[in-house]
Design a protein around this motif. Structure first.
Motif, mmCIF file in Angstrom:
data_model
loop_
_atom_site.group_PDB
_atom_site.id
_atom_site.type_symbol
_atom_site.label_atom_id
_atom_site.label_comp_id
_atom_site.label_asym_id
_atom_site.label_seq_id
_atom_site.Cartn_x
_atom_site.Cartn_y
_atom_site.Cartn_z
ATOM 1 N N UNK A 9 3.209 13.176 14.259
ATOM 2 C CA UNK A 9 4.090 12.653 13.221
ATOM 3 C C UNK A 9 3.633 11.298 12.695
ATOM 4 N N UNK A 10 2.547 10.778 13.227
ATOM 5 C CA UNK A 10 2.046 9.490 12.787
ATOM 6 C C UNK A 10 0.918 9.682 11.777
ATOM 7 N N UNK A 11 0.704 8.665 10.986
ATOM 8 C CA UNK A 11 -0.403 8.661 10.048
ATOM 9 C C UNK A 11 -1.403 7.597 10.472
ATOM 10 N N UNK A 12 -2.665 7.930 10.377
ATOM 11 C CA UNK A 12 -3.732 6.998 10.689
ATOM 12 C C UNK A 12 -4.572 6.860 9.438
ATOM 13 N N UNK A 13 -5.536 5.948 9.431
ATOM 14 C CA UNK A 13 -6.157 5.668 8.146
ATOM 15 C C UNK A 13 -7.675 5.727 8.139
ATOM 16 N N UNK A 14 -8.154 6.040 6.945
ATOM 17 C CA UNK A 14 -9.550 5.891 6.582
ATOM 18 C C UNK A 14 -9.531 4.895 5.442
ATOM 19 N N UNK A 15 -10.286 3.827 5.582
ATOM 20 C CA UNK A 15 -10.339 2.835 4.514
ATOM 21 C C UNK A 15 -11.778 2.404 4.310
ATOM 22 N N UNK A 16 -12.040 1.855 3.135
ATOM 23 C CA UNK A 16 -13.411 1.452 2.888
ATOM 24 C C UNK A 16 -13.593 0.760 1.562
ATOM 25 N N UNK A 17 -14.858 0.534 1.261
ATOM 26 C CA UNK A 17 -15.239 -0.111 0.010
ATOM 27 C C UNK A 17 -16.424 0.652 -0.574
#
Length: 108
Positions: A9-17
């Protein structure tokens, strides 16, 4: 009272530039990042950054910008307590110019 939230039920992230390799690694704003095989996508901001909140799983990204080569990432595994950080360089397409000529014929 303790409350536990299950990982599903949790959300995790992919982030970048996303950067322009042909222009001193300047940020590319409005590049499109698509999570392959889904309808999830994002657009980079003025600093070339993006962020996805995703459920745990394995994802691949397709990164595109008009006039640049589209690139795809390998499988990225999103897990609990994990933020995946990416820095990708896009390079411009090497297009050959096309020349056209026109001849005007007039009759007298």
């Amino acid at each position: 009272m303790n409350s536990l939230i299950s990982e599903e039920n949790q959300n995790f992230s992919i982030e970048g530039v996303i950067l322009d390799s042909d222009n001193l690694n300047e940020p590319l704003f409005f590049a499109e990042i698509q999570v392959k095989d889904t309808t999830i996508s994002a657009t980079t901001d003025i600093n070339g950054t993006f962020k996805f909140k995703l459920k745990p799983g394995t994802y691949s990204l397709s990164i595109s910008f008009i006039g640049y080569k589209t690139i795809e990432t390998d499988a990225l595994i999103v897990t609990a307590n994990n933020t995946i950080k990416l820095e990708k360089l896009l390079s411009g397409l090497k297009l050959q110019p096309e020349f056209y000529s026109a001849i005007t014929v007039s009759q007298n």
